[in-house]
Design an enzyme around this catalytic site. Sequence first.
Site, short mmCIF file in Angstrom:
data_model
loop_
_atom_site.label_atom_id
_atom_site.label_comp_id
_atom_site.label_asym_id
_atom_site.label_seq_id
_atom_site.Cartn_x
_atom_site.Cartn_y
_atom_site.Cartn_z
N SER A 129 0.81 -1.22 0.00
CA SER A 129 0.00 0.00 0.00
C SER A 129 0.84 1.27 0.00
O SER A 129 0.32 2.36 -0.28
CB SER A 129 -0.96 0.01 1.19
OG SER A 129 -0.26 -0.19 2.40
N ASP A 352 -3.15 5.82 11.84
CA ASP A 352 -2.32 5.46 10.70
C ASP A 352 -1.09 6.35 10.66
O ASP A 352 -1.15 7.50 10.22
CB ASP A 352 -3.12 5.59 9.41
CG ASP A 352 -2.36 5.09 8.18
OD1 ASP A 352 -1.17 4.76 8.32
OD2 ASP A 352 -2.96 5.03 7.09
N HIS A 355 1.02 5.19 6.36
CA HIS A 355 0.74 5.79 5.06
C HIS A 355 0.90 7.31 5.14
O HIS A 355 1.20 7.85 6.20
CB HIS A 355 -0.68 5.42 4.61
CG HIS A 355 -0.88 3.94 4.45
ND1 HIS A 355 -1.55 3.18 5.38
CD2 HIS A 355 -0.48 3.10 3.49
CE1 HIS A 355 -1.56 1.92 5.00
NE2 HIS A 355 -0.91 1.84 3.84
#
Length: 379
Positions: A129, A352, A355
Amino acid sequence: MHFNPLSHIHCESLQPLSFSLSLSFMGIFGISTLVIVLSLLHHVHGDVTSTKVCDIFQGKWVYDASYPLYNSAKCPFIEKEFDCLKNGRPDKYYLKYRWQPTGCSLTRFNGQDFLQRFRGKSIMFVGDSLSLNQWQSLTCMLHTANPQTPYKLFRIGGLSTFTFPAYNVKVMFSRNAFLVDIIATKAGRVLKLDSIESGKMWKGIDFLIFNTWHWWLHSGRKQPWDLIQEGNRMYKDMDRLVAYKKGLNTWARWIDTNLDPKRTRVFFQGVSPDHNNGSDWWEPAAKHCEGQMRPVVGHQYPAGSHPAELVVERVLHSMSKPAYLLNVTTLSQLRKDGHPSVYGHGGHRDMDCSHWCLAGVPDTWNQLLYAALIQRKTN
């Protein structure tokens, strides 16, 4: 042995941080005097097009009011988990930082130039990702720079393709968290450290940008394999950094054996860091990246080199064919402020710190990729 053939880029495709001469100067002293002055400066400073080099991955983040490079609200296909502003992030400081290499300045990304230069070419990001993060960034950068140019976006299985038919440019993302294979057997899911069957789809691509790391650390319910296989031996588990190195060596051998560098240029996206421990940036009270609004000041990250990045560098050094290290690790380590934190899904249930928000840090990764691509193109 070839490693990072462009890590020190000649500054002809960049913007040198040197002297400037005004028109008034020319009016006073005349063209002949100007020639003499330029000759002297050339003698002192060297020829920037042939001898002066610049490591574009060494530098610092500086505030730039002209940033970001695009408005995420004008990128209709951006993934929800990367759209931090839409998810309610209140601060915007993280959008206003530009990467400044020491000794030169990067050419600002030009989406129109990109499409013209790479007309008819295919670009594929291969990885987890974090590769998705970079692919999404590049597609947003291209679309917002060329908003009137029709595009197509479709997904088949694990392959997403963004294309501008008018230029026949394809920018693809192939989801592949380990690069090596995972297969289903009666004994369970097996991570095969010495097998790459998925490499078949990499052949014939003009530019390949690989990435893998974060999934090698997963355990428990997030772990996507049950056993590790190397040769004829099966393991319940092993040191993850050791397994990572073995998998990367398999990938390196596959590249050396199967790809022609005259046909395909290979890049490896350096390890993208997370920011889950404030002690890494001398702020032990910060358990996560939440609330961080400024980069780490300076050129170096307090916690030092990332161990996985050191593995990547050693593996790339061992290759017989050129693989360019897009060495984004240190510059990304400095950006503790660039993650979605609680604004990845529009709520406080998730944290998160792996990311990156878009617009944001991956735009700089692509600006560095652009600099590497146009440098080779002009040489």
